[in-house]
Enzyme design. Structure first.
Site, PDB file in Angstrom:
ATOM      1  CE  LYS A 143      -4.622   1.080   1.826  1.00 24.33           C
ATOM      2  NZ  LYS A 143      -5.220   0.909   0.773  1.00 24.33           N
ATOM      3  CG  LEU A 199      -4.298  -3.474  -0.745  1.00 18.60           C
ATOM      4  CD1 LEU A 199      -2.988  -3.278  -0.403  1.00 18.60           C
ATOM      5  CD2 LEU A 199      -5.221  -2.245  -0.679  1.00 18.60           C
TER       6      LEU A 199
END
Length: 276
Positions: A143, A199
């Site tokens: 991230k 993610l």
């Protein structure tokens, strides 16, 4: 109030240096925490992901995880935030522009609160999306601040009059511009494996736990755009979107074109668990 460079300050008192590597390299990491009833949602999971990302990109966290949680809770209290988000960003620090890691730079933490209401209309009614090739780098599990491809994808959705873009690599669906995606076919939930191509979403993990509790079979198996269009139900998951049904993709209805029953069941269980 914001938190910046070791102190709580007003936004107008923050002065970000043009030498901050987050500014000219996107050399930093971040997390977005949801706040329900004044409490951080899944704080431990967010911190574990932050620690992992920091380790992978070799940024030393300026505080321990416990210290960061204390800072965020103080921010929530000082801003009297009941429902919203907390944004946390850590850059590698300030240094003259050069690609190698600077020796003397110290990581800089910035955090602030925003009042953000739950998107009840889209949660209840669903959204529409388009598909586009996934042109991002191969470490989507991290991230980081490098979000230009996501920004371009989200704008493409808005330009097309829809709310989201479903990304795919040569026809294999990965995730969306700002969320994870799951489908349901024959009462089985399918989701792309949590590898380097997506993610590892916090709400994604929550939904998988909820599905297990509800007895919904789960398969960590990637699916194609064709399988997506033939799904009985589809939905996205994310910190701010929670569990939002996908009712139309590329102009084609998904299932009945309305939020599906298993999606609704997961939504109900989510609310029962986190919004008591």
């Amino acid at each position: 109030m914001y938190f910046y460079k070791n102190e709580f300050v007003h936004k107008n008192d923050i002065h970000i240096s043009p030498d901050d590597r987050g500014y000219y390299f996107g050399d930093g990491i971040y997390e977005v925490f949801r706040v329900y009833q004044g409490e951080l949602y899944e704080a431990s999971a967010h911190m574990q992901r932050l620690e992992r990302t920091a380790s992978e990109v070799r940024i030393q966290l300026p505080y321990t995880s416990d210290e960061i949680i204390v800072i965020l809770n103080k921010l929530i209290q000082q801003n009297e935030l009941i429902e919203g988000t907390v944004y946390l960003q850590i850059t590698r620090g300030e240094a003259p522009r050069a690609h190698p890691f600077p020796i003397q730079a110290k990581p800089i933490l910035l955090a602030y609160c925003s009042e953000v209401k739950r998107p009840l209309a889209t949660i209840q009614n669903g959204i529409k999306a388009i598909t586009e090739p996934d042109i991002r780098w191969l470490r989507c599990d991290l991230k980081t601040l490098n979000l230009l491809p996501n920004v371009l994808a989200k704008q493409a959705a808005l330009d097309a009059g829809v709310q989201e873009v479903v990304l795919h690599r040569d026809g294999t669906v990965t995730e969306c511009s700002a969320s994870n995606i799951m489908i349901i076919k024959d009462a089985i939930l399918y989701t792309h494996p949590a590898n380097h191509l997506i993610l590892h979403g916090i709400t994604r993990a929550v939904v998988l736990r909820l599905a297990h509790a509800l007895g919904i079979p789960v398969k960590d198996v990637a699916f194609t755009t064709e399988q997506l269009l033939q799904a009985d139900e589809a939905f996205i998951t994310g910190t701010t979107v929670e569990i939002t049904p996908l009712i139309q993709i590329d102009g084609q209805a998904i299932g009945s074109g309305t939020p599906g029953p298993l999606t609704a069941k997961l939504q109900t269980e989510f609310e029962r668990t986190f919004l008591k």
